[in-house]
Design an enzyme around this catalytic site. Structure first.
Site, PDB file in Angstrom:
ATOM      1  CG  ASN A   7     -13.489  79.932   2.367  1.00 25.37           C
ATOM      2  OD1 ASN A   7     -14.472  78.901   2.564  1.00 25.37           O
ATOM      3  ND2 ASN A   7     -12.340  79.509   1.974  1.00 25.37           N
ATOM      4  CG  HIS A  10     -15.843  75.264   7.193  1.00 23.60           C
ATOM      5  ND1 HIS A  10     -15.455  74.365   6.424  1.00 23.60           N
ATOM      6  CD2 HIS A  10     -14.764  75.776   7.902  1.00 23.60           C
ATOM      7  CE1 HIS A  10     -14.309  73.957   6.600  1.00 23.60           C
ATOM      8  NE2 HIS A  10     -13.551  74.872   7.542  1.00 23.60           N
ATOM      9  CG  HIS A  43     -10.962  74.830  -2.038  1.00 26.29           C
ATOM     10  ND1 HIS A  43      -9.877  74.694  -1.246  1.00 26.29           N
ATOM     11  CD2 HIS A  43     -10.628  74.331  -3.365  1.00 26.29           C
ATOM     12  CE1 HIS A  43      -8.904  73.743  -1.704  1.00 26.29           C
ATOM     13  NE2 HIS A  43      -9.608  73.852  -3.021  1.00 26.29           N
ATOM     14  NE  ARG A  45     -10.203  69.772  -0.521  1.00 23.91           N
ATOM     15  CZ  ARG A  45      -8.915  70.367   0.316  1.00 23.91           C
ATOM     16  NH1 ARG A  45      -9.001  71.271   0.870  1.00 23.91           N
ATOM     17  NH2 ARG A  45      -8.092  69.336   0.214  1.00 23.91           N
ATOM     18  NE  ARG A  49     -12.166  67.544   1.890  1.00 24.37           N
ATOM     19  CZ  ARG A  49     -10.948  67.677   2.396  1.00 24.37           C
ATOM     20  NH1 ARG A  49     -10.374  68.520   3.154  1.00 24.37           N
ATOM     21  NH2 ARG A  49      -9.812  66.977   2.000  1.00 24.37           N
ATOM     22  CD  GLU A  70      -9.595  79.320  -0.886  1.00 26.64           C
ATOM     23  OE1 GLU A  70      -9.777  78.053  -0.815  1.00 26.64           O
ATOM     24  OE2 GLU A  70      -9.596  80.136  -0.429  1.00 26.64           O
ATOM     25  CB  THR A 101      -5.135  74.856   1.564  1.00 27.90           C
ATOM     26  OG1 THR A 101      -6.544  75.026   1.154  1.00 27.90           O
ATOM     27  CG2 THR A 101      -4.081  74.970   0.506  1.00 27.90           C
ATOM     28  CD  GLU A 151      -5.424  83.851   0.052  1.00 36.17           C
ATOM     29  OE1 GLU A 151      -6.098  83.741  -1.107  1.00 36.17           O
ATOM     30  OE2 GLU A 151      -5.892  83.452   1.128  1.00 36.17           O
TER      31      GLU A 151
HETATM   32  N1  PXP Z   1      -6.998  81.319   1.656  1.00 32.41           N
HETATM   33  C1  PXP Z   1      -6.765  80.196   1.084  1.00 32.41           C
HETATM   34  C2  PXP Z   1      -6.180  80.141  -0.086  1.00 32.41           C
HETATM   35  C3  PXP Z   1      -7.415  78.732   1.737  1.00 32.41           C
HETATM   36  O1  PXP Z   1      -7.332  77.791   1.229  1.00 32.41           O
HETATM   37  C4  PXP Z   1      -8.155  79.069   2.986  1.00 32.41           C
HETATM   38  C5  PXP Z   1      -8.937  77.867   3.387  1.00 32.41           C
HETATM   39  O2  PXP Z   1      -9.979  77.124   2.804  1.00 32.41           O
HETATM   40  C6  PXP Z   1      -8.500  80.249   3.485  1.00 32.41           C
HETATM   41  C7  PXP Z   1      -7.821  81.555   2.912  1.00 32.41           C
HETATM   42  C8  PXP Z   1      -9.168  80.574   4.507  1.00 32.41           C
HETATM   43  O3  PXP Z   1      -8.640  79.885   5.747  1.00 32.41           O
HETATM   44  P1  PXP Z   1      -9.422  79.584   7.075  1.00 32.41           P
HETATM   45  O4  PXP Z   1     -10.803  79.053   6.861  1.00 32.41           O
HETATM   46  O5  PXP Z   1      -8.397  79.236   8.074  1.00 32.41           O
HETATM   47  O6  PXP Z   1      -9.849  81.286   7.390  1.00 32.41           O
END
Ligand code: PXP
Length: 243
Positions: A7, A10, A43, A45, A49, A70, A101, A151
């Site tokens: 993911n 960030h 994601h 959003r 953001r 996402e 989330t 998930e």
């Molecule tokens: N899975 C989902 C559905 C999420 O919303 C997120 C956070 O965006 C993650 C996994 C990843 O989480 P983390 O950033 O804590 O690894």
């Protein structure tokens, strides 16, 4: 064997801190793919953001591995998925004020809307996963509405403080996995997973795909995102090979 989707939200968070054009999530996706990631997760959003519409469109053009989008069930976002054609969407709940989330999606309480979205995605050959608490009602609602995968939310496991609490959360994940498999759902997991806590979860047989973001991007600051992704893949391989 289980696989990793990185993911990269960030990376975009850092860019948005200055409203500039670096770092580019597209560069991050290339590095993760070179590291051997199974997929890239972002994601989109509603408040944009971090990841924005341009990122999703460019990632669709450039990511050769799986692109997992996402998203909430809001109509404008559903339309963007239909237009951009990610390989998979993961439906999540979304609140404006949250840092990330928070809970799982209430599939049981929104079955009509969920079934409608699944139908629309399947028309475009997009797989549908729901991000849910390891909870019977949510698994049943996901299968009843035609979802392909769930998930399982690992946040409660990640936040468990005592060994006993950790064991209880792992058992919840295993029980949820069993029910999901009985209902012909593919089982993914994610949220709050780190280099330190991935082991016991990766050892759960048939959790086949992990979505991990924060911990990988945090490590990337020091070792680079390619190496950070490689190290997480190595851990997943090491533990899930024991299945
Ligand atoms: N899975 C989902 C559905 C999420 O919303 C997120 C956070 O965006 C993650 C996994 C990843 O989480 P983390 O950033 O804590 O690894």
């Amino acid at each position: 064997m289980a696989v990793l989707n990185v993911n990269i939200d960030h990376v975009a968070t850092v860019r948005q801190a200055r409203l500039t054009d670096e770092p580019d999530p597209v560069w991050a996706a290339v590095q993760c793919e070179l590291a051997g990631a199974n997929g890239i997760t972002v994601h989109l959003r509603q408040d944009r953001r971090h990841i924005n519409d341009r990122d999703v469109a460019l990632l669709k053009e450039t990511v050769a591995c799986k692109l997992n989008l996402e998203m909430s069930m809001a109509e404008p976002i559903v339309k963007i998925a239909e237009k951009n054609l990610p390989d998979q969407i993961t439906l999540v709940p979304e609140k404006r004020a949250e840092l990330t989330t928070e809970g799982g999606l209430d599939c049981a309480g929104q079955k009509n809307r969920l079934a409608q979205i699944v139908k629309r995605m399947h028309k475009k050959a997009i797989l549908v996963s729901t991000f849910i608490a390891p909870d019977k009602a949510q698994i049943i609602a996901s299968t009843q509405t035609g979802c392909d995968a769930v998930e399982l939310h690992t946040g409660m496991y990640a936040n468990a403080k005592s060994q006993r609490a950790v064991r209880a959360q792992l058992q919840k994940l295993r029980t949820a996995r069993d029910l999901a498999l009985e209902n012909n759902l593919i089982v993914h997991a994610g949220h709050g997973l780190t280099y330190r806590n991935i082991g016991p979860v990766a050892q759960i047989k048939d959790l086949c795909e992990f979505n991990i973001g924060h911990s990988i991007v945090a490590r990337a600051l020091f070792v680079g995102i390619r190496q950070a992704a490689e190290q997480m893949i190595e851990l997943i391989n090491k533990f899930s090979v024991q299945n």
